[in-house]
Write a protein that holds these residues in place. Structure first.
Motif, PDB file in Angstrom:
ATOM      1  N   LEU A 173      35.137  -3.242 -12.500  1.00  0.00           N
ATOM      2  CA  LEU A 173      35.058  -3.047 -13.888  1.00  0.00           C
ATOM      3  C   LEU A 173      33.682  -2.500 -14.351  1.00  0.00           C
ATOM      4  CD1 LEU A 173      36.897  -6.079 -15.379  1.00  0.00           C
ATOM      5  CD2 LEU A 173      37.846  -3.783 -15.015  1.00  0.00           C
ATOM      6  N   SER A 174      33.782  -1.605 -15.329  1.00  0.00           N
ATOM      7  CA  SER A 174      32.296  -1.129 -15.973  1.00  0.00           C
ATOM      8  C   SER A 174      32.428  -1.614 -17.315  1.00  0.00           C
ATOM      9  CB  SER A 174      32.386   0.283 -15.919  1.00  0.00           C
ATOM     10  OG  SER A 174      33.639   0.828 -16.574  1.00  0.00           O
ATOM     11  N   ILE A 175      32.089  -3.019 -17.721  1.00  0.00           N
ATOM     12  CA  ILE A 175      32.125  -3.580 -18.864  1.00  0.00           C
ATOM     13  C   ILE A 175      30.494  -3.784 -19.150  1.00  0.00           C
ATOM     14  CG2 ILE A 175      34.216  -4.766 -18.609  1.00  0.00           C
ATOM     15  CD1 ILE A 175      32.510  -7.409 -18.059  1.00  0.00           C
ATOM     16  N   LEU A 176      29.551  -3.438 -18.396  1.00  0.00           N
ATOM     17  CA  LEU A 176      28.241  -3.660 -18.673  1.00  0.00           C
ATOM     18  C   LEU A 176      27.297  -2.361 -18.840  1.00  0.00           C
ATOM     19  CD1 LEU A 176      27.314  -6.326 -16.232  1.00  0.00           C
ATOM     20  CD2 LEU A 176      27.885  -6.712 -18.633  1.00  0.00           C
ATOM     21  N   GLY A 177      28.103  -1.475 -19.458  1.00  0.00           N
ATOM     22  CA  GLY A 177      27.502  -0.230 -19.822  1.00  0.00           C
ATOM     23  C   GLY A 177      27.564   1.151 -19.003  1.00  0.00           C
ATOM     24  N   PRO A 178      26.770   2.214 -19.393  1.00  0.00           N
ATOM     25  CA  PRO A 178      26.904   3.289 -18.680  1.00  0.00           C
ATOM     26  C   PRO A 178      26.674   3.482 -17.062  1.00  0.00           C
ATOM     27  CG  PRO A 178      25.650   3.787 -20.689  1.00  0.00           C
ATOM     28  CD  PRO A 178      25.992   2.300 -20.455  1.00  0.00           C
ATOM     29  N   GLU A 179      25.829   2.564 -16.772  1.00  0.00           N
ATOM     30  CA  GLU A 179      25.396   2.650 -15.525  1.00  0.00           C
ATOM     31  C   GLU A 179      26.559   1.968 -14.538  1.00  0.00           C
ATOM     32  OE1 GLU A 179      23.276   3.037 -11.767  1.00  0.00           O
ATOM     33  OE2 GLU A 179      22.994   4.084 -13.912  1.00  0.00           O
ATOM     34  N   SER A 180      27.191   1.138 -15.030  1.00  0.00           N
ATOM     35  CA  SER A 180      28.218   0.352 -14.367  1.00  0.00           C
ATOM     36  C   SER A 180      29.280   1.551 -14.355  1.00  0.00           C
ATOM     37  CB  SER A 180      28.582  -0.919 -15.294  1.00  0.00           C
ATOM     38  OG  SER A 180      27.895  -1.907 -15.335  1.00  0.00           O
ATOM     39  N   LYS A 181      29.734   2.029 -15.297  1.00  0.00           N
ATOM     40  CA  LYS A 181      30.740   3.414 -15.310  1.00  0.00           C
ATOM     41  C   LYS A 181      30.223   4.190 -14.065  1.00  0.00           C
ATOM     42  CE  LYS A 181      33.738   6.039 -18.090  1.00  0.00           C
ATOM     43  NZ  LYS A 181      34.792   5.067 -17.837  1.00  0.00           N
ATOM     44  N   ARG A 182      29.084   4.567 -14.033  1.00  0.00           N
ATOM     45  CA  ARG A 182      28.760   5.513 -12.913  1.00  0.00           C
ATOM     46  C   ARG A 182      28.958   5.034 -11.585  1.00  0.00           C
ATOM     47  NH1 ARG A 182      24.878   6.663  -9.643  1.00  0.00           N
ATOM     48  NH2 ARG A 182      23.742   4.754  -9.883  1.00  0.00           N
TER      49      ARG A 182
END
Length: 288
Positions: A173-182
């Motif tokens: 999951l990428s719930i902690l912001g843009p870096e998580s999504k990257r």
């Protein structure tokens, strides 16, 4: 100190001692499976519950009542309202918000019921959206929702890596912001996503950058929808093979004990576990 205080303390001491040794009257055991209306058939019990549900809903028009069933205590009904469980009389005038304990079985009946209501339909966790790591025979299974930027997730990953006879199915999951999504996107697009995940979580090795725009990010998007549908808003969140869930990192000993707990099943009620009037669907099912 007055004599009444001494008497009160003595009574409390006797209750605590009785609980410690399990010294409860045998009649409690006989009453455990007693039906409140033993002469009524299943359909009659269901009809009675339906009538109670209507009465409760009329008294509480602004509250959605998901289910009504007999409580373990005669004269009370278990009423489920979203994530809340209360106990009411048939008129809805009196309500008890709190936990009911079975002192003989030493079980928190309300907590068991909430866990059952919160159960995840594991069959709906499409493993094509996940990363799989098998330790040893992998006879035990745990599903993990984790964010690559989550410190507790890294702590849990270290614990999982050291355990044996375990299949770990991870949903990123990428719930902690843009870096998580990257990071999630890069791991999803790696040649070996499971290896890329382990390298990042265990060693801090960055996943290979994906310069190509042809990478299919549908799996990552599907995981986000999956978590949202299950009401998962924090990481790590763990789910057992029978659908029990728990949030937060655990030690190996804690995780071993949790996985070994008896699987969730039907919760006994004073009606013998039969009739129930409900508008809710349980266990929770992930979106397709």
């Amino acid at each position: 100190m007055t004599s009444s205080n001494h008497s009160l303390r003595a009574c409390l001491a006797m209750i605590v001692a009785a609980f410690a040794v399990g010294a409860f009257d045998a009649t409690a055991a006989a009453a455990e499976d007693k039906k409140p209306f033993p002469n009524l058939k299943e359909e009659q019990l269901a009809r009675q519950l339906a009538q109670v549900r209507v009465a409760l809903q009329e008294r509480n028009p602004g509250t959605r009542i998901d289910s009504v069933q007999f409580a373990p205590i005669d004269g009370l009904y278990e009423v489920v309202m979203g994530k809340n469980v209360a106990y009411m009389d048939a008129t809805g005038r009196y309500a008890l918000f709190g936990n009911i304990w079975d002192m003989q079985a030493r079980r928190d009946i309300t907590a068991d019921r909430k866990a059952l209501l919160d159960r995840v339909d594991v069959a709906a966790l499409d493993q094509a959206w996940s990363l799989r790591h098998v330790k040893g025979k992998g006879s035990r299974t745990v599903y993990v929702f984790a964010d690559p930027q989550c410190g507790y997730c890294r702590q849990l990953e270290q614990t999982l890596a050291a355990m044996d006879d375990l299949t770990v199915v991870t949903f990123t999951l990428s719930i902690l912001g843009p870096e998580s999504k990257r990071l999630v996107n890069a791991i999803t697009c790696a040649a070996d996503p499971a290896a890329a995940w382990s390298a990042w979580m265990l060693k801090g090795e960055q996943p290979p950058s994906n310069s190509s725009r042809t990478c299919d990010l549908a799996p990552a998007e599907a995981v986000e929808a999956l978590a949202k549908g299950l009401g998962i808003t924090g990481t790590p969140t763990l789910v057992t093979a029978d659908g029990r869930r728990k949030a937060g990192a655990m030690s190996a000993a804690q995780l071993t004990a949790w996985l070994a707990e008896p699987p969730l099943g039907a919760i006994k009620t004073a009606a013998g576990g039969g009739a129930v009037v409900t508008t809710a669907s349980t266990p929770k099912t992930a979106p397709r």
